[in-house]
Structure formats: structure tokens, C-alpha cells
Design a protein around this motif. Structure first.
Motif, PDB file in Angstrom:
ATOM      1  N   HIS A  56       0.815  -1.215   0.000  1.00  0.00           N
ATOM      2  CA  HIS A  56       0.000   0.000   0.000  1.00  0.00           C
ATOM      3  C   HIS A  56       0.848   1.263   0.000  1.00  0.00           C
ATOM      4  CE1 HIS A  56      -3.590  -2.385   0.544  1.00  0.00           C
ATOM      5  NE2 HIS A  56      -3.022  -3.011   1.574  1.00  0.00           N
ATOM      6  N   GLY A  57       2.162   1.089   0.060  1.00  0.00           N
ATOM      7  CA  GLY A  57       3.049   2.240  -0.012  1.00  0.00           C
ATOM      8  C   GLY A  57       3.164   2.757  -1.440  1.00  0.00           C
ATOM      9  N   TYR A  58       3.892   3.857  -1.600  1.00  0.00           N
ATOM     10  CA  TYR A  58       3.987   4.513  -2.900  1.00  0.00           C
ATOM     11  C   TYR A  58       5.440   4.680  -3.332  1.00  0.00           C
ATOM     12  CZ  TYR A  58      -0.955   5.638  -2.307  1.00  0.00           C
ATOM     13  OH  TYR A  58      -2.299   5.539  -2.135  1.00  0.00           O
ATOM     14  N   PHE A  59       5.656   4.487  -4.607  1.00  0.00           N
ATOM     15  CA  PHE A  59       6.969   4.732  -5.209  1.00  0.00           C
ATOM     16  C   PHE A  59       7.041   6.226  -5.532  1.00  0.00           C
ATOM     17  CE2 PHE A  59       9.638   4.318  -9.261  1.00  0.00           C
ATOM     18  CZ  PHE A  59      10.840   4.319  -8.553  1.00  0.00           C
ATOM     19  N   VAL A  60       7.847   6.951  -4.751  1.00  0.00           N
ATOM     20  CA  VAL A  60       7.826   8.413  -4.859  1.00  0.00           C
ATOM     21  C   VAL A  60       9.171   9.021  -5.262  1.00  0.00           C
ATOM     22  CG1 VAL A  60       5.935   8.639  -3.204  1.00  0.00           C
ATOM     23  CG2 VAL A  60       8.297   8.679  -2.376  1.00  0.00           C
ATOM     24  N   LYS A  61      10.199   8.189  -5.345  1.00  0.00           N
ATOM     25  CA  LYS A  61      11.509   8.745  -5.679  1.00  0.00           C
ATOM     26  C   LYS A  61      12.340   7.693  -6.377  1.00  0.00           C
ATOM     27  CE  LYS A  61      15.393  11.209  -3.535  1.00  0.00           C
ATOM     28  NZ  LYS A  61      16.004  11.649  -2.238  1.00  0.00           N
ATOM     29  N   GLY A  62      13.031   8.087  -7.453  1.00  0.00           N
ATOM     30  CA  GLY A  62      13.887   7.151  -8.164  1.00  0.00           C
ATOM     31  C   GLY A  62      13.387   6.813  -9.552  1.00  0.00           C
ATOM     32  N   ARG A  63      14.233   6.030 -10.245  1.00  0.00           N
ATOM     33  CA  ARG A  63      13.932   5.649 -11.624  1.00  0.00           C
ATOM     34  C   ARG A  63      13.479   4.205 -11.696  1.00  0.00           C
ATOM     35  NH1 ARG A  63      19.816   6.296 -13.684  1.00  0.00           N
ATOM     36  NH2 ARG A  63      20.046   5.312 -11.642  1.00  0.00           N
ATOM     37  N   VAL A  64      12.975   3.816 -12.861  1.00  0.00           N
ATOM     38  CA  VAL A  64      12.688   2.414 -13.148  1.00  0.00           C
ATOM     39  C   VAL A  64      13.769   1.924 -14.112  1.00  0.00           C
ATOM     40  CG1 VAL A  64      11.068   0.765 -14.126  1.00  0.00           C
ATOM     41  CG2 VAL A  64      10.221   2.728 -12.832  1.00  0.00           C
ATOM     42  N   LEU A  65      14.507   0.883 -13.697  1.00  0.00           N
ATOM     43  CA  LEU A  65      15.624   0.374 -14.505  1.00  0.00           C
ATOM     44  C   LEU A  65      15.511  -1.132 -14.655  1.00  0.00           C
ATOM     45  CD1 LEU A  65      18.537   2.324 -12.755  1.00  0.00           C
ATOM     46  CD2 LEU A  65      17.426   2.929 -14.908  1.00  0.00           C
ATOM     47  N   VAL A  66      16.193  -1.658 -15.663  1.00  0.00           N
ATOM     48  CA  VAL A  66      16.318  -3.107 -15.848  1.00  0.00           C
ATOM     49  C   VAL A  66      17.709  -3.512 -15.366  1.00  0.00           C
ATOM     50  CG1 VAL A  66      16.359  -5.009 -17.501  1.00  0.00           C
ATOM     51  CG2 VAL A  66      14.709  -3.143 -17.765  1.00  0.00           C
ATOM     52  N   GLY A  67      17.752  -4.396 -14.398  1.00  0.00           N
ATOM     53  CA  GLY A  67      19.039  -4.807 -13.826  1.00  0.00           C
ATOM     54  C   GLY A  67      19.503  -6.136 -14.370  1.00  0.00           C
ATOM     55  N   THR A  68      20.044  -6.146 -15.564  1.00  0.00           N
ATOM     56  CA  THR A  68      20.504  -7.408 -16.192  1.00  0.00           C
ATOM     57  C   THR A  68      22.015  -7.488 -16.274  1.00  0.00           C
ATOM     58  OG1 THR A  68      20.272  -6.360 -18.371  1.00  0.00           O
ATOM     59  CG2 THR A  68      18.392  -7.659 -17.548  1.00  0.00           C
ATOM     60  N   ALA A  69      22.688  -6.430 -15.892  1.00  0.00           N
ATOM     61  CA  ALA A  69      24.157  -6.454 -15.951  1.00  0.00           C
ATOM     62  C   ALA A  69      24.709  -7.190 -14.727  1.00  0.00           C
ATOM     63  CB  ALA A  69      24.683  -5.025 -16.008  1.00  0.00           C
ATOM     64  N   ASN A  70      26.053  -7.402 -14.721  1.00  0.00           N
ATOM     65  CA  ASN A  70      26.656  -8.047 -13.566  1.00  0.00           C
ATOM     66  C   ASN A  70      26.668  -7.089 -12.384  1.00  0.00           C
ATOM     67  OD1 ASN A  70      29.195  -6.449 -13.513  1.00  0.00           O
ATOM     68  ND2 ASN A  70      29.564  -7.454 -15.498  1.00  0.00           N
ATOM     69  N   PRO A  71      26.832  -7.597 -11.172  1.00  0.00           N
ATOM     70  CA  PRO A  71      26.730  -6.748  -9.988  1.00  0.00           C
ATOM     71  C   PRO A  71      27.658  -5.537 -10.020  1.00  0.00           C
ATOM     72  CG  PRO A  71      26.680  -9.058  -9.351  1.00  0.00           C
ATOM     73  CD  PRO A  71      26.964  -9.035 -10.818  1.00  0.00           C
ATOM     74  N   LYS A  72      28.878  -5.710 -10.533  1.00  0.00           N
ATOM     75  CA  LYS A  72      29.796  -4.579 -10.550  1.00  0.00           C
ATOM     76  C   LYS A  72      29.292  -3.483 -11.471  1.00  0.00           C
ATOM     77  CE  LYS A  72      34.659  -3.542 -10.589  1.00  0.00           C
ATOM     78  NZ  LYS A  72      36.026  -4.095 -10.596  1.00  0.00           N
ATOM     79  N   MET A  73      28.766  -3.867 -12.646  1.00  0.00           N
ATOM     80  CA  MET A  73      28.206  -2.892 -13.585  1.00  0.00           C
ATOM     81  C   MET A  73      26.969  -2.225 -12.981  1.00  0.00           C
ATOM     82  SD  MET A  73      28.407  -1.430 -16.582  1.00  0.00           S
ATOM     83  CE  MET A  73      29.406  -2.517 -17.586  1.00  0.00           C
ATOM     84  N   MET A  74      26.132  -3.011 -12.296  1.00  0.00           N
ATOM     85  CA  MET A  74      24.936  -2.464 -11.668  1.00  0.00           C
ATOM     86  C   MET A  74      25.292  -1.406 -10.637  1.00  0.00           C
ATOM     87  SD  MET A  74      22.682  -5.933 -11.166  1.00  0.00           S
ATOM     88  CE  MET A  74      21.678  -5.156  -9.919  1.00  0.00           C
ATOM     89  N   GLU A  75      26.384  -1.628  -9.934  1.00  0.00           N
ATOM     90  CA  GLU A  75      26.800  -0.685  -8.895  1.00  0.00           C
ATOM     91  C   GLU A  75      27.031   0.707  -9.460  1.00  0.00           C
ATOM     92  OE1 GLU A  75      30.220  -0.359  -5.381  1.00  0.00           O
ATOM     93  OE2 GLU A  75      30.262  -2.006  -6.829  1.00  0.00           O
ATOM     94  N   SER A  76      27.425   0.765 -10.742  1.00  0.00           N
ATOM     95  CA  SER A  76      27.761   2.060 -11.342  1.00  0.00           C
ATOM     96  C   SER A  76      26.541   2.852 -11.830  1.00  0.00           C
ATOM     97  CB  SER A  76      28.724   1.848 -12.517  1.00  0.00           C
ATOM     98  OG  SER A  76      28.075   1.113 -13.561  1.00  0.00           O
ATOM     99  N   TYR A  77      25.438   2.172 -12.087  1.00  0.00           N
ATOM    100  CA  TYR A  77      24.287   2.944 -12.614  1.00  0.00           C
ATOM    101  C   TYR A  77      23.027   2.890 -11.748  1.00  0.00           C
ATOM    102  CZ  TYR A  77      22.266  -1.393 -14.657  1.00  0.00           C
ATOM    103  OH  TYR A  77      21.723  -2.637 -14.857  1.00  0.00           O
ATOM    104  N   ILE A  78      22.950   1.986 -10.792  1.00  0.00           N
ATOM    105  CA  ILE A  78      21.806   1.959  -9.887  1.00  0.00           C
ATOM    106  C   ILE A  78      22.005   2.969  -8.770  1.00  0.00           C
ATOM    107  CG2 ILE A  78      20.568   0.575  -8.167  1.00  0.00           C
ATOM    108  CD1 ILE A  78      20.968  -1.845  -9.903  1.00  0.00           C
ATOM    109  N   GLU A  79      20.958   3.706  -8.466  1.00  0.00           N
ATOM    110  CA  GLU A  79      21.010   4.691  -7.393  1.00  0.00           C
ATOM    111  C   GLU A  79      20.016   4.323  -6.302  1.00  0.00           C
ATOM    112  OE1 GLU A  79      20.272   8.505  -9.120  1.00  0.00           O
ATOM    113  OE2 GLU A  79      22.048   8.443 -10.421  1.00  0.00           O
ATOM    114  N   GLU A  80      20.197   4.925  -5.150  1.00  0.00           N
ATOM    115  CA  GLU A  80      19.285   4.688  -4.033  1.00  0.00           C
ATOM    116  C   GLU A  80      17.853   5.064  -4.426  1.00  0.00           C
ATOM    117  OE1 GLU A  80      18.851   5.911   0.722  1.00  0.00           O
ATOM    118  OE2 GLU A  80      20.521   6.670  -0.506  1.00  0.00           O
ATOM    119  N   ASN A  81      16.890   4.241  -3.983  1.00  0.00           N
ATOM    120  CA  ASN A  81      15.447   4.439  -4.210  1.00  0.00           C
ATOM    121  C   ASN A  81      14.981   4.065  -5.610  1.00  0.00           C
ATOM    122  OD1 ASN A  81      14.846   5.481  -1.573  1.00  0.00           O
ATOM    123  ND2 ASN A  81      15.822   7.408  -2.216  1.00  0.00           N
ATOM    124  N   ASP A  82      15.865   3.589  -6.466  1.00  0.00           N
ATOM    125  CA  ASP A  82      15.430   3.150  -7.794  1.00  0.00           C
ATOM    126  C   ASP A  82      14.567   1.888  -7.672  1.00  0.00           C
ATOM    127  OD1 ASP A  82      16.648   5.186  -9.123  1.00  0.00           O
ATOM    128  OD2 ASP A  82      18.426   4.020  -9.735  1.00  0.00           O
TER     129      ASP A  82
END
Length: 556
Positions: free
Chosen positions: A160-186
């Protein structure tokens, strides 16, 4: 149960006692002899003092006012809209519109009041905007709505909560690559790799969506729980989740809120056509008198409007009829005046008799229908006959009127002479009335030869002193009234019932000459003294019409 069709029964403008009482009586007759329709008495103007006294005397409520019988929005086939609130997802909104075959959907609150309007075009435009990664957070999208849209469920966190901050992304890269483009609240759409899930959690994302109904590990669920991260499981693959997810935003984000063009059920269609032309919308919300949105109309609705149906009593002249009578469907006319100027598109039942009052005709109809006349209705009809015939002194009065009045008086339990005195006294008690109220109490417009428009008002009284007072009030007003409503000659009859005479006031270019020709006499100062003249219909108007004809004839 099918709603009964409504038919209005109405008299002329500036209604007199006959006009009001006949409308009430005929509605009673029709309602007692017809089951599928409901007849409603109406009035086309203000009730005068005489009529008010009569209604109060017999305990009858006055008919409601109907000043315009033109078609209104409520006479259209309003398309009822399904219930839709602002928290619905775009997908649910789209599905609802497709199910109901509509292109515009009013969005209403719990009370039914209009909050916004969304169209197919608004939704399509949002679908095409595929580059805005912040769309869901900007729209404050609820996690439960996201889960529903991607056909899944919330397996962890507050749905029942709301998504109020951040982007919508597809996380298919390896963890190290994800670390570079994923931000908090995405919000991350992911596959089945636990290490990717753990990397996203470590970067404090707000939501993880996994496809193909993948069951995430207990470790991932536990860590997500500790950080208040929502996990959604969907049966779709990554591509389809990404394609559908924008449809989860609430309709409130795309609906139109400001400068909406709406119509009220009471609006007249003549008034809204230009607005529709200027605003080329497919549909317009309709608001009822209680402020609730009940549906929509479009330009197409003008093709299937339902005209109001009406029965006219005590008149058959266009100028005396309720406004926009040409827009209504006339079903019947019951009258005792000369044939007028009304035209109808189809044949109608027209009952016209040479009697002194429409009330007399209604007395006959009660007998023909073998209906018992209620005591109150008998009192109203008796009063109408007494009023129209000036207690049988008018030359319009017939033996039929006298017989009807006597029979009605017996049913109503009144003595004609005593009641007439009370009624006329109440009707001529005009001390607190303005000149305009007195003038229009019983006033009618006529058109003579050469398109000459003239108006004639009348007051009848048993008190000569009162008539003198009324004259003093009316003379200045007649000057200002002349020229209004295309009337060039104004007359007013001050009729003394006991003396059976009329003092005729006049004003306007040609008014004196027309009266001189009509009655073959000169005025006595500012008025004509007309002994024996008490009837506007049978004595004054025919003489005036003939005078107008002579004035416009080459052989006069």
C-alpha cells in the motif's frame, strides 16, 4: 419498473385563474385515466393575487414555474459513465473504457463529484512517452497497482506504499556494472540471480521486480524486510514487465483537472451548441443539480434529443405560450379563444368551444370520462368560471358556463355570490403591488393587421375607488413599457364589475386612433369610457383587430 413519461399541462404567460386552475384540473383528469404517463401541471408566469386566494381557499399547491419549455441537456440520451476514481491505474482505466466502448471517462470522487476527465488520447500519449524513467515516481504510483499491472503480487514489503523517488531500470548487468548505474530508491526489474538481488538491496533500492514467477531466496527476502524494500513477483518476462509497467501509474497523473468544459442537466441545448463547436472534444461531462457527474454527452446527442411533451390549456397563440414552445411536442390544446398562430409538426387533439371559460370545458370532460370531481378541483373550476365571466356579466358567458358553475359550487360547498365577492376583492387588493406587478397580472400581447403589435392588460374590481388608485399607478408605467417586447401600443382595461363598464387607458403612437376607430368615440382625457364593455376577448380585441385592419386598408 419503467419510469413514467412526463407530460406538462400549462396555460399562458401572465396566467389568470382559469389558466392555472384548468392546468391543475386537466392533469388530474389525465392522471386518473392514463397509467403509462404522468401529467404535471405547470405555470408560465407569476400567480396573481386572485388566483393565489383561490388556491389557498381550497388548499391546493400552485403549479411549479416553467418559463422555458425548450430542450435541455436532461432531455438528451446522456451516456452514463462507469464509476472511476483517480487512484485507478492507467491499465484498469483503459480496460474500463474498452469494456464500455467510451473514449472519454469522467473521474469522480466518493461523493460522485467530478475530479477530472481522461480520454483515450491522454492514455495513448502516456504510453508513447517511453524515455521518462521517473514517470512512476513522479506519478506517486502505489506498489500494489504496479503488481496488478504486471500480473503479479507483492511478496515482501508494504504494497500500500507509494513509489515516490527514483527511476525504473532493468538490472541485467553483472553486480559490478549495476553498482555504477543503480542509485538509491530506484526500482529494478531483475532476473533470477541472487547476487543481483543482493547487490540491489545493498544499494538501497526501493523495489525489486522479478519475472517468470521466480521465487527469491529467503536471504533476499530477509534483507529486503530489514531495509523496507518491496519485492514484486510477476509471471511475465523482463521485456513485458518493462512494456507494461508505465500503465500502472494512477489516472490522476494524466487526467485533465483544470478548465474542463462541463454542462448541467438544466442547461438548454440552444445555449450549449456554440460551446461544443468551439471546444472540439469527443464528449463533455454532465453535472446534475446536486453537483454529481452522471455521464457525458457529445455532438451526436443532438440527433436524438427528446422534446418535452406538453398540453396547452386556455390559449393557442404563440406569443402567449411558454418560451420555446416551438421546440416542444404539443399533444393537445384545450381552449375557448379564437384560433391563434400556433403551428404543430403533427396533428394534435384540439378541443375549442365557444364558452366563457376553459374550466367549463373541463367540467364537461369530467362528465364524459365519468369521473367524480374532487371537492377542491370543483372549487378551482368554479372560481375559474366566475373569474373569466366576471360572475356571468361578461358577454362571453353562456348558459353552459352558468350550469357548470352552479354544479361545481354545489360540489365545492360554496355560494357563488359570496365567494365571487371575496375572490374579486382579493384579486383587486393591489395596494402593496408595484405598477409592473399590477400591469403584468393579466396581460396579453396581440398582433393585428400590418404586423401591429399591441398589448392589453386588465384588472377587474367591484370597487371604483380602488380602480382610480390603480390608474394613478399605471399611467407613468405604461409610458416606460411602450416599446418593450416589440409592442408599439399599450392598453389597460380598468373594469368595474358592478357597473359593467371599462375605463380603457392607452399609450403609444397610433393607440388613440385605433381605439377611436374601434369604439367610434373620443377619449375622455387620458382614457376611453366604455359602458357595457367588460370582456377583453369578446368585446375589446375583436374591435381592436378590425380597427387595425381599417387603419392599414386603402379603403378606410
Amino acid at each position: 419498473m419503467k419510469k413514467q413519461e412526463r407530460i406538462f399541462v400549462i396555460g399562458h404567460k401572465n396566467p389568470d385563474t382559469d389558466s392555472i386552475c384548468s392546468a391543475i384540473a386537466y392533469a388530474d383528469i389525465k392522471n386518473r385515466t392514463t397509467q403509462s404517463k404522468r401529467y404535471i401541471p405547470k405555470r408560465a408566469g407569476q400567480i396573481n393575487e386572485e388566483t393565489r386566494y383561490v388556491l389557498n381557499r381550497f388548499g391546493v399547491q400552485p403549479p411549479a414555474y416553467l418559463g422555458n419549455i425548450g430542450t435541455q441537456v436532461k432531455d438528451m440520451d446522456i451516456r452514463l459513465s462507469p464509476q472511476a476514481d483517480k487512484n485507478m491505474s492507467l491499465k484498469n482505466t483503459w480496460d474500463l473504457m474498452q469494456e464500455n466502448g467510451i473514449v472519454s471517462l469522467p473521474i469522480r470522487d466518493k461523493e460522485g463529484c467530478l475530479e477530472g476527465l481522461v480520454t483515450i488520447g491522454d492514455i495513448a500519449k502516456t504510453y508513447m512517452d517511453t524515455t521518462d524513467s521517473y514517470l512512476l515516481s513522479n506519478a506517486r504510483t502505489q506498489y500494489q497497482r504496479i503488481a496488478e499491472t504486471v500480473g503479479g503480487e507483492v511478496v515482501e514489503g508494504n504494497g500500500h506504499g507509494y513509489f515516490v523517488k527514483g527511476r525504473v531500470l532493468v538490472g541485467t548487468a553483472n553486480p559490478k556494472m549495476m553498482e555504477s548505474y543503480i542509485e538509491e530508491n530506484d526500482m529494478i526489474i531483475m532476473g533470477d540471480r541472487e547476487e543481483d538481488h543482493l547487490q540491489a538491496i545493498s544499494q538501497n533500492v526501493s523495489c525489486i521486480i522479478v519475472g517468470l514467477n521466480i521465487v527469491v531466496s529467503e536471504k533476499v527476502v530477509k534483507l529486503a524486510h530489514e531495509k523496507n524494500i518491496v519485492i514484486i513477483r510477476s509471471p511475465y518476462d523482463t521485456f513485458n514487465i518493462a512494456r507494461l509497467i508505465n500503465q500502472s501509474i494512477p489516472v490522476s497523473y494524466v487526467m485533465k483537472r483544470d478548465n474542463m468544459v462541463t454542462f448541467n442537466t438544466e442547461d438548454f441545448t440552444d445555449d450549449i451548441q456554440d460551446v461544443m463547436v468551439k471546444n472540439r472534444h469527443r464528449a463533455f461531462p454532465v453535472i446534475n443539480p446536486h453537483g454529481k457527474c452522471i455521464g457525458t454527452i457529445s455532438r451526436r446527442n443532438f440527433l436524438d434529443m427528446h422534446k418535452k411533451k406538453v398540453v396547452l390549456v386556455d390559449h393557442n397563440e404563440v406569443d402567449q405560450a411558454v418560451d420555446n414552445i416551438e421546440k416542444a411536442e404539443i399533444l393537445e390544446i384545450i381552449d375557448h379563444h379564437k384560433l391563434g398562430t400556433l403551428q404543430t409538426m403533427t396533428p394534435v387533439a384540439f378541443r375549442n368551444e365557444p364558452v366563457g371559460c376553459t374550466g367549463t370545458i373541463l367540467y364537461e370532460i369530467y362528465g364524459e370520462q365519468r369521473l367524480e370531481i374532487p371537492e377542491k378541483i370543483a372549487g378551482l373550476l368554479c372560481a375559474a368560471i366566475i373569474s373569466d365571466t366576471l360572475m356571468f356579466r361578461s358577454p362571453t358567458c353562456t348558459q353552459t358556463d352558468k350550469i357548470a358553475a352552479s354544479a361545481l359550487a354545489l360540489i365545492a360547498g360554496i355560494k357563488i355570490e359570496d365567494f365571487a365577492r371575496e375572490m374579486f376583492s382579493a384579486g383587486s387588493n393591489l395596494k402593496d403591488k408595484s405598477p409592473e406587478e399590477i400591469f403584468y397580472q393579466d396581460y396579453k400581447k396581440f398582433i393585428g393587421e400590418g404586423n401591429v403589435s399591441f398589448g392589453v392588460g386588465q384588472i377587474s374590481s367591484m370597487d371604483s375607488e380602488e380602480l382610480k388608485e390603480i390608474k394613478e399607478k399605471l399611467m407613468p408605467f405604461m409610458v416606460s413599457e411602450c416599446g418593450r417586447h416589440d409592442i408599439t401600443r399599450v392598453y389597460f382595461m380598468l373594469t368595474n364589475i358592478l357597473e359593467e363598464s371599462t375605463e380603457l387607458l392607452f399609450y403609444g403612437e397610433g393607440s388613440q386612433q385605433m381605439a377611436e376607430i374601434a369604439f367610434e368615440k373620443k377619449p375622455d382625457g387620458d382614457a376611453f369610457c366604455l359602458p357595457g364593455v367588460v370582456s377583453r376577448k369578446k368585446q375589446l380585441i375583436p374591435a381592436m383587430m378590425e380597427a387595425a385592419q381599417l387603419m392599414n386598408s386603402d379603403y378606410a
